[in-house]
Design an enzyme around this catalytic site. Sequence first.
Site, PDB file in Angstrom:
ATOM      1  N   HIS A  26       0.851  -1.187   0.000  1.00 58.21           N
ATOM      2  CA  HIS A  26       0.000   0.000   0.000  1.00 58.21           C
ATOM      3  C   HIS A  26       0.888   1.238   0.000  1.00 58.21           C
ATOM      4  CE1 HIS A  26      -3.119   2.884   1.180  1.00 58.21           C
ATOM      5  NE2 HIS A  26      -3.991   1.968   0.803  1.00 58.21           N
ATOM      6  N   HIS A  27       0.512   2.225  -0.810  1.00 58.63           N
ATOM      7  CA  HIS A  27       1.368   3.401  -1.006  1.00 58.63           C
ATOM      8  C   HIS A  27       1.543   4.213   0.278  1.00 58.63           C
ATOM      9  CE1 HIS A  27       3.668   6.117  -3.341  1.00 58.63           C
ATOM     10  NE2 HIS A  27       3.064   5.931  -4.489  1.00 58.63           N
TER      11      HIS A  27
END
Length: 508
Positions: free
Chosen positions: A162-163
Amino acid sequence: MRKPALEIDATRTAAAAEIKAGKEEEEEEPVSPTGRLFREPHFSCHIVSVFGLGGAVDLPAVRAGLEASLARHPRFCSLQVLDEQEEDPRPKWVRTTVNIDDHVIVPSLDPTATSADPDRALEDYVSSLSTLPMDHSRPLWELHVLDFPTSEATAAVVLRVHHSVGDGVSLLSLFIACTRRASDQSSLPALPSASAGRRRAGPVYALSSRPRLSPSWEALAAFAAWVVSFLVLLWHTVVDVACFASTATSVLGDPPTLFKGGEGVEFRPKRFMNRTLRLDDVKYVKNAVNCTINDVLLGVTSAALSRYYFRKTGESGSETIKVRSTLLVNLRKTPGLHTLATMMESGKDNGAQWGNRLGYMILPFHIAKHSDPLMYVRKATQVARRKKSSMESVFTFWSGSVILKFFGIKAAASLCCGMMRNTTLSFSNVAGPTEQVVFYGHPIVYIAPSVYGHPHALTMHYQSYANIIKLVLAVDETQFPDAHELLDDFDQSLRIIREAASEKQKDT
């Protein structure tokens, strides 16, 4: 249209939020403003990177290596937790126990499909990840093991993160800190120096040579050059910030073209595909035109988009069309590989800053027909030099933080999404190790990173590694059903530009 991924906020009372046994509870750290932005439903971004391996996967070795390194990193063993008892609850990073089996995924694939067309099977599987939400009740990373041979590698692993955990440069550096040199597996790999590929040292407006003057005149000339450079920098920054603000608020937007995504594009599945380019070809053009590697890649991109556009539309090419790309700029110095390796070994931050500290830059691409293929590179060089004399990315990061502080995450997310919806493309170029490395005993053949979850139908990533460059496209397949033709256009454009550079060298 795919619905937004469901965000699950774990609480302190959740079983998954136990602090590691035998360790004292460490101070919680708030999720960075950019990390919070990447949690928003309309901007829930994920990084997905494919690593081609030169040998079959030794699963026990991979699991043991991850437990001893990546799973010990503070962000890879933490949850994003909301304390509902707070008046203004904001997510924080809280340590938890990592079950490595939850993060190492070995899918059951149809052996008939993987043997009939292994490249397509790999592409299909990686693309399918863009349709699957991540489980927010555990640390936000996964390693998918695809142990079948393709045309370029014996096997592959796919890292999905996840960024909000970190930006692409930081995450790639972290992964590389898990590798060792193929020639000396006790040593960390070598990365290009910050000055590698640059055309010259010094500021853009510095004179390369000038007649010698007396000391007093030398000082006056240096001061005058500094004043001019500062004024130019100030003016360019003002212009770029005004353009950015107009784009974010929908006052200024790119014209509709076949590259521009439509409504809801951020929720649609993406297809990830890649092509291997020769780094030596890019360097040859760089030396012939006297520019940087990044300039060459920008020129190749402009040429490829132009080939695709005029072939699909049938237009004559008498006019130049400008489309703009969003470029994320990492403003935080990424910890060195030794620092990251120590961080994973100890499980502590060691004073190193981590996470997302990103500014934005809007980069124009010109869609045009040029009789001289090198003109694409020359125009890209002009654009790149112009952008280097601006503080646009610093200002956009600062202004985003101010908006978040005074108006909240919804306002910041709205402006960020507006900026992307009013531009056309995403572009990045990241330098990787300069020599072959091994991942827990597995030689890495190539590195192919990409991202999804943002409102663009076309995203381009260039990733150098050893003597190759991987071009990775992430496309909305409903808009680009013939995306492999676009991939071919990049390959052909580099070949044509390389031949033009060779002819230029012969004439000089």
